[in-house]
Design a protein around this motif. Structure first.
Motif, PDB file in Angstrom:
ATOM      1  N   GLU A  19     -18.877   4.195 -62.108  1.00 43.86           N
ATOM      2  CA  GLU A  19     -19.818   4.802 -63.050  1.00 43.86           C
ATOM      3  C   GLU A  19     -21.259   4.471 -62.677  1.00 43.86           C
ATOM      4  N   ILE A  20     -21.503   3.221 -62.299  1.00 44.89           N
ATOM      5  CA  ILE A  20     -22.846   2.815 -61.884  1.00 44.89           C
ATOM      6  C   ILE A  20     -23.266   3.564 -60.629  1.00 44.89           C
ATOM      7  N   ASN A  21     -22.334   3.687 -59.688  1.00 46.19           N
ATOM      8  CA  ASN A  21     -22.622   4.392 -58.443  1.00 46.19           C
ATOM      9  C   ASN A  21     -22.996   5.849 -58.710  1.00 46.19           C
ATOM     10  N   GLU A  22     -22.199   6.529 -59.530  1.00 39.86           N
ATOM     11  CA  GLU A  22     -22.471   7.926 -59.827  1.00 39.86           C
ATOM     12  C   GLU A  22     -23.804   8.097 -60.548  1.00 39.86           C
ATOM     13  N   LYS A  23     -24.096   7.193 -61.465  1.00 37.55           N
ATOM     14  CA  LYS A  23     -25.362   7.272 -62.201  1.00 37.55           C
ATOM     15  C   LYS A  23     -26.542   7.047 -61.265  1.00 37.55           C
ATOM     16  N   SER A  24     -26.408   6.075 -60.352  1.00 37.12           N
ATOM     17  CA  SER A  24     -27.488   5.791 -59.397  1.00 37.12           C
ATOM     18  C   SER A  24     -27.780   7.005 -58.525  1.00 37.12           C
ATOM     19  N   TRP A  25     -26.707   7.607 -57.984  1.00 35.59           N
ATOM     20  CA  TRP A  25     -26.903   8.788 -57.147  1.00 35.59           C
ATOM     21  C   TRP A  25     -27.516   9.933 -57.938  1.00 35.59           C
ATOM     22  N   GLY A  26     -27.062  10.099 -59.177  1.00 33.11           N
ATOM     23  CA  GLY A  26     -27.604  11.176 -59.998  1.00 33.11           C
ATOM     24  C   GLY A  26     -29.093  11.018 -60.250  1.00 33.11           C
ATOM     25  N   ILE A  27     -29.514   9.785 -60.554  1.00 33.09           N
ATOM     26  CA  ILE A  27     -30.933   9.519 -60.796  1.00 33.09           C
ATOM     27  C   ILE A  27     -31.745   9.797 -59.536  1.00 33.09           C
ATOM     28  N   VAL A  28     -31.280   9.261 -58.410  1.00 28.97           N
ATOM     29  CA  VAL A  28     -32.028   9.413 -57.162  1.00 28.97           C
ATOM     30  C   VAL A  28     -32.092  10.881 -56.747  1.00 28.97           C
ATOM     31  N   GLN A  29     -30.986  11.597 -56.879  1.00 28.40           N
ATOM     32  CA  GLN A  29     -30.980  12.992 -56.446  1.00 28.40           C
ATOM     33  C   GLN A  29     -31.794  13.898 -57.362  1.00 28.40           C
ATOM     34  N   SER A  30     -32.093  13.429 -58.570  1.00 28.09           N
ATOM     35  CA  SER A  30     -32.979  14.209 -59.435  1.00 28.09           C
ATOM     36  C   SER A  30     -34.424  14.146 -58.938  1.00 28.09           C
ATOM     37  N   PHE A  31     -34.736  13.115 -58.159  1.00 30.56           N
ATOM     38  CA  PHE A  31     -36.085  12.970 -57.596  1.00 30.56           C
ATOM     39  C   PHE A  31     -36.140  13.357 -56.126  1.00 30.56           C
ATOM     40  N   ILE A  32     -35.126  12.936 -55.362  1.00 27.27           N
ATOM     41  CA  ILE A  32     -35.072  13.211 -53.924  1.00 27.27           C
ATOM     42  C   ILE A  32     -34.066  14.330 -53.717  1.00 27.27           C
ATOM     43  N   LYS A  33     -34.559  15.544 -53.576  1.00 28.36           N
ATOM     44  CA  LYS A  33     -33.700  16.712 -53.531  1.00 28.36           C
ATOM     45  C   LYS A  33     -33.056  16.882 -52.151  1.00 28.36           C
ATOM     46  N   GLY A  34     -31.994  17.673 -52.136  1.00 31.12           N
ATOM     47  CA  GLY A  34     -31.384  18.060 -50.874  1.00 31.12           C
ATOM     48  C   GLY A  34     -30.038  17.398 -50.648  1.00 31.12           C
ATOM     49  N   ASP A  35     -29.214  18.036 -49.798  1.00 32.91           N
ATOM     50  CA  ASP A  35     -27.892  17.505 -49.481  1.00 32.91           C
ATOM     51  C   ASP A  35     -27.614  17.565 -47.987  1.00 32.91           C
ATOM     52  N   THR A  36     -28.676  17.627 -47.172  1.00 30.57           N
ATOM     53  CA  THR A  36     -28.472  17.550 -45.733  1.00 30.57           C
ATOM     54  C   THR A  36     -28.130  16.102 -45.376  1.00 30.57           C
ATOM     55  N   PRO A  37     -27.570  15.865 -44.195  1.00 29.32           N
ATOM     56  CA  PRO A  37     -27.287  14.485 -43.793  1.00 29.32           C
ATOM     57  C   PRO A  37     -28.518  13.579 -43.856  1.00 29.32           C
ATOM     58  N   GLN A  38     -29.659  14.076 -43.420  1.00 30.89           N
ATOM     59  CA  GLN A  38     -30.869  13.260 -43.502  1.00 30.89           C
ATOM     60  C   GLN A  38     -31.253  12.984 -44.950  1.00 30.89           C
ATOM     61  N   ASP A  39     -31.102  13.986 -45.814  1.00 26.79           N
ATOM     62  CA  ASP A  39     -31.371  13.773 -47.239  1.00 26.79           C
ATOM     63  C   ASP A  39     -30.477  12.682 -47.800  1.00 26.79           C
ATOM     64  N   ARG A  40     -29.202  12.728 -47.440  1.00 26.00           N
ATOM     65  CA  ARG A  40     -28.251  11.744 -47.943  1.00 26.00           C
ATOM     66  C   ARG A  40     -28.634  10.334 -47.498  1.00 26.00           C
ATOM     67  N   ILE A  41     -29.071  10.205 -46.257  1.00 22.15           N
ATOM     68  CA  ILE A  41     -29.482   8.891 -45.771  1.00 22.15           C
ATOM     69  C   ILE A  41     -30.728   8.420 -46.511  1.00 22.15           C
ATOM     70  N   ARG A  42     -31.690   9.296 -46.703  1.00 23.37           N
ATOM     71  CA  ARG A  42     -32.888   8.944 -47.455  1.00 23.37           C
ATOM     72  C   ARG A  42     -32.520   8.494 -48.875  1.00 23.37           C
ATOM     73  N   GLN A  43     -31.631   9.235 -49.513  1.00 22.09           N
ATOM     74  CA  GLN A  43     -31.233   8.904 -50.876  1.00 22.09           C
ATOM     75  C   GLN A  43     -30.552   7.539 -50.943  1.00 22.09           C
ATOM     76  N   ARG A  44     -29.682   7.265 -49.984  1.00 19.10           N
ATOM     77  CA  ARG A  44     -29.006   5.965 -49.993  1.00 19.10           C
ATOM     78  C   ARG A  44     -29.994   4.828 -49.745  1.00 19.10           C
ATOM     79  N   CYS A  45     -30.975   5.050 -48.892  1.00 21.25           N
ATOM     80  CA  CYS A  45     -31.984   4.020 -48.651  1.00 21.25           C
ATOM     81  C   CYS A  45     -32.823   3.776 -49.898  1.00 21.25           C
ATOM     82  N   VAL A  46     -33.087   4.821 -50.671  1.00 19.84           N
ATOM     83  CA  VAL A  46     -33.794   4.664 -51.941  1.00 19.84           C
ATOM     84  C   VAL A  46     -32.961   3.831 -52.902  1.00 19.84           C
ATOM     85  N   ILE A  47     -31.659   4.099 -52.971  1.00 16.89           N
ATOM     86  CA  ILE A  47     -30.778   3.297 -53.823  1.00 16.89           C
ATOM     87  C   ILE A  47     -30.786   1.841 -53.371  1.00 16.89           C
TER      88      ILE A  47
END
Length: 203
Positions: A14-42
């Motif tokens: 639940e924490i993981n899903e919430k974290s990704w949801g929050i980050v993806q609301s600010f850091i848009k996109g689902d390309t591989p580079q986007d995903r890496i950026r989002q994980r680094c933000v988390i």
């Protein structure tokens, strides 16, 4: 749904899903580079970190291919070795501090630098992960100039002595690399990059 290898309990998921949801609301996109950026933000808790990431010479595909081909992953410190997921892939994750060598004692270089030097050709086609030691980044850059060909270099060292400069040097090389600009970075960022590559390799 965002897969997180380390999230095994209901609360963790639940924490993981919430974290990704929050980050993806600010850091848009689902390309591989986007995903890496989002994980680094988390990993950093810093939304601005997404803009610091740099990808050179098609590193995402290079990293995914290396992971699927069971490339060895060499880390600068044990924190990175421990942090990289061991699930799904068959890559051997090794820390250069465990390499037996007298180079550090004999020359005065750091133990991480000595470990990379001692490994030499073993680093060819490997994934090199450095999140803590700018000196090791500079050493690996020199080895690459001398003919070393790693599959991927992840370099995100943090600090005020050679951290920014070493990452700038990496970006001048022809090898696939993932770095961040400036003095910010650290082992959590390097680990986040590799763990997302693992997920991308098997999603």
């Amino acid at each position: 749904m965002n897969i997180e290898f380390g999230a095994r309990t209901r609360e963790a998921k639940e924490i993981n899903e919430k974290s990704w949801g929050i980050v993806q609301s600010f850091i848009k996109g689902d390309t591989p580079q986007d995903r890496i950026r989002q994980r680094c933000v988390i990993a950093t808790g810093d939304l601005a970190f997404a803009e610091l990431m740099r990808f050179n010479n098609d590193p995402v595909n290079a990293g995914i291919d290396a992971i699927r081909n069971d490339a060895t992953i060499f880390t600068d410190i044990r924190m990175a070795q421990v942090g990289i997921t061991k699930q799904r892939h068959k890559c051997d994750v090794r820390c250069v501090l465990d390499v037996e060598t007298d180079i550090a004692r004999d020359t005065g270089v750091t133990r991480t630098s000595a470990g990379f030097v001692a490994l030499g050709k073993e680093l060819n086609d490997a994934i090199i992960v450095i999140g803590n030691a700018p000196s090791a980044v500079l050493t690996v850059c020199r080895l690459i100039d001398e003919g070393l060909h790693p599959a991927l270099l992840v370099a995100t060292p943090v600090g005020f002595v050679n951290a920014a400069e070493s990452k700038e040097l990496v970006r001048t090389l022809v090898v696939p690399s993932i770095t961040c600009i400036g003095t910010r970075g650290g082992t959590p960022v390097a680990v986040a990059v590799v763990n997302e590559l693992v997920e991308l390799a098997f999603r």
